[in-house]
Write an enzyme that holds these catalytic residues in place. Structure first.
Site, mmCIF file in Angstrom:
data_model
loop_
_atom_site.group_PDB
_atom_site.id
_atom_site.type_symbol
_atom_site.label_atom_id
_atom_site.label_comp_id
_atom_site.label_asym_id
_atom_site.label_seq_id
_atom_site.Cartn_x
_atom_site.Cartn_y
_atom_site.Cartn_z
ATOM 1 N N GLU A 161 0.671 3.768 3.849
ATOM 2 C CA GLU A 161 2.121 3.920 4.042
ATOM 3 C C GLU A 161 2.676 4.336 2.685
ATOM 4 O O GLU A 161 2.755 3.515 1.771
ATOM 5 C CB GLU A 161 2.745 2.591 4.494
ATOM 6 C CG GLU A 161 2.159 2.036 5.789
ATOM 7 C CD GLU A 161 2.659 2.753 7.039
ATOM 8 O OE1 GLU A 161 3.576 3.590 6.916
ATOM 9 O OE2 GLU A 161 2.120 2.489 8.119
ATOM 10 N N CYS A 174 11.408 3.208 0.821
ATOM 11 C CA CYS A 174 10.649 4.436 1.098
ATOM 12 C C CYS A 174 11.417 5.337 2.051
ATOM 13 O O CYS A 174 11.281 6.555 2.005
ATOM 14 C CB CYS A 174 9.278 4.092 1.673
ATOM 15 S SG CYS A 174 9.357 3.018 3.118
#
Ligand code: NAD
Length: 532
Positions: free
Chosen positions: A258, A292
């Site tokens: 990720e 993010c």
């Protein structure tokens, strides 16, 4: 323009150049400090590769008993831990604030996500991991019963970043534990304390089985963990993700990665202006932009561009920056990593030099700690780092576009593909735009919200990652499948496919499979050309 760093920030930057929070590679200890003022909280020991191996071996030996509890038994243990988290929310949020510099409103999110995740995986785990019984497709194979089982990897390793030190560590451990795996986490060296506390709670206060542990350190410790575990779930930069994947290749360990993002928002001319501005302010600046999935760049259709920029700037000017204790009195905290603040400054200076307008913010704050003012960069374009590289700070770049086609083209003009937002008064139109974006998730008239819908996969395209958290795949990925194929009827002593091969048996089989595999009667009987 960059302010002169204080002694504290200078020291932190120097540490960052070496190997994290106060440790050169190969040293035995590292320091955890408060980003808000640079002061030291605690010195911790680095786990050596041997200690990592011992920890993994210990939880591995306890994993079969954990798996044998079944989802129902594991749900009971995790439920007790959820109750402990609920009872200790404020204390945990204090630790979060101390080591990350987050404001209170952002700190509280960490425990809330863990509580939600325990409930979600507890409620859905059994269904997602239930045996599957596919129906055999071919007539001759219908004599067999098919079953697919999901069986956990014995030990899952997790390596996590500093921006959400609980959500991205313990939060990703919950589905693995629910699946029956043991879990060992290496948290970021900048923010290990909150994770250590919730694992202490699991062990000492809940009395949970010894299948959930933490190892501290920097890259070397992370690498040692990759070597020892059966599955690696990594969250962090794409640079480190590549290193982890290469290392995992040595032991053929599967990974999910990720990674970073450069998430766009598209604001169409028919959007509800106030909602679009509020969503961009939240999506761009929550957690001081260190998400993010932060909205880092905005493409606004020409007719509403000027008004959007003016209202966004007014909104951002209202954001209060500071250390707010338990008061919920600020929206913008400190920046957690000293190295990141240099990247943020660099992106803003680059945009300024290339002709963008810095409408508010654009400066590092003077004094102790790592603080950067919330910043709006208008009239930005793709020659500027602020529109193409991950900034990961309190900065939003805004660009005028002619129409939705140009917005889509610009939004896709990136090596990242994590998530996006589209704002329009017509949600069908917004969905049609979303369908053309190269991203793992798109929020319509909203920001970041897909993360809290654990029903749908969350992950990145392109350099934003490999694999998904959440959704059925978010728990199945921690499992290996085992297919069990059983005769439905009493079996004979031999099978037509088995030995000995004889011309008569093979020719009969060939004719039978032609009958089954060809399409069109003539073709099945071998009388003519294969039909189209
Ligand atoms: P990072 O890659 O520097 O570090 C992440 C983790 O990897 C840390 O625990 C670190 O100690 C460890 N590590 C460093 N070198 C290693 C090595 N050689 N082997 C094994 N482990 C090693 O990332 P960061 O600065 O902590 O986090 C910021 C990044 O994370 C940003 O790019 C952000 O976008 C990304 N991120 C992604 C998601 C997501 O879900 N996609 C979520 C949050 C953050």
């Amino acid at each position: 323009m960059r302010m002169e760093p204080t002694a504290a920030t200078e020291a932190r930057e120097k540490d960052a150049e070496t190997s994290g929070n106060g440790a050169a590679p190969g040293t035995d200890t590292f320091e955890v400090r408060r980003p808000a003022d640079g002061s030291m909280i605690e010195t911790l020991e680095v786990a050596s590769p041997e200690q990592v191996a011992d920890t993994v071996a210990r939880v591995r030996s306890n994993q079969p008993a954990w798996e044998a509890l079944g989802v129902a038994g594991r749900r009971r243990w995790l439920g007790r831990w959820r109750d402990w988290l609920l009872d200790n929310r404020e204390r945990i949020a204090d630790i979060v604030q101390d080591e990350t510099g987050k404001v209170r409103g952002d700190s509280g999110l960490e425990s809330i996500y863990l509580e939600m995740a325990v409930n979600f995986w507890g409620e859905h785990g059994e269904d997602y991991l239930a045996d599957e019984t596919p129906t055999p497709g071919l007539l001759p194979t219908k004599v067999r019963r098919l079953r697919v089982r999901y069986r956990p990897y014995p030990v899952v390793g997790i390596i996590s970043p500093w921006n959400f030190p609980l959500i991205l560590s313990a939060g990703d451990a919950i589905p693995a534990l629910m699946a029956g795996a043991a879990v060992v986490i290496k948290p970021s060296e900048f923010t290990p304390l909150e994770l250590m506390e919730v694992i202490r709670g699991w062990k000492e206060e809940v009395g949970g089985p010894d299948v959930f542990d933490v190892v501290n350190g920097m890259g070397e410790t992370g690498g040692a963990l990759v070597d020892e575990v059966d599955y690696m779930h990594f969250t962090g930069s794409d640079r480190t993700g590549r290193i982890v994947m290469k290392r995992a290749a040595d032991t053929l360990t599967p990974v999910s990665l990720e990674l970073g993002g450069k998430d766009p928002a598209i604001v169409l001319a028919d959007a509800d202006m106030e909602r679009a501005v509020n969503a961009t302010t939240y999506g761009g600046f929550v957690n001081t932009g260190q998400v993010c999935m932060s909205i880092e760049r905005v493409y606004v259709e020409e007719p509403i561009y000027d008004e959007f920029v003016r209202r966004l700037t007014d909104n951002v000017k209202e954001l209060r920056q500071g250390t707010d204790g338990r008061s919920y009195g600020a929206e913008q905290g400190a920046m957690t990593s000293p190295a990141q603040i240099d990247i943020v400054s660099d992106h803003v200076e680059d945009a300024r030099e290339k002709g963008a307008k810095i409408l508010t913010g654009g400066r590092r704050k003077e004094g102790d700690g790592d603080w950067y003012e919330p910043t709006v960069v208008a009239d930005a374009d793709h020659s500027m780092k602020v529109m193409v590289d991950e900034t990961f700070g309190p900065v939003v770049g805004v660009m005028k576009v002619k129409d939705s086609d140009e917005a889509i083209r610009m939004a896709n003009d990136t090596r990242y593909g994590l998530s996006a937002s589209v704002f329009s008064g017509d949600t069908d139109r917004a969905e049609r735009v979303a369908e053309q974006l190269e991203v793992g998730a798109c929020n319509i008239n909203d920001a970041l919200v897909n993360y809290f819908h654990l029903e749908v996969p969350m992950g990145g395209w392109k350099d934003s990652g490999i694999g998904w958290r959440h959704g059925p795949t978010g728990i199945r990925k921690y499992c290996r499948t085992e297919s069990i194929v059983t005769p439905r009827l009493p079996t004979g002593k031999n099978e037509p496919l088995w030995y000995p091969y004889t011309p008569r048996r093979r020719k009969t089989l060939n004719r039978l499979y032609r009958l089954l595999n060809a399409r069109g009667l003539r073709n099945r009987l071998g009388l003519g050309k294969r039909s189209r």
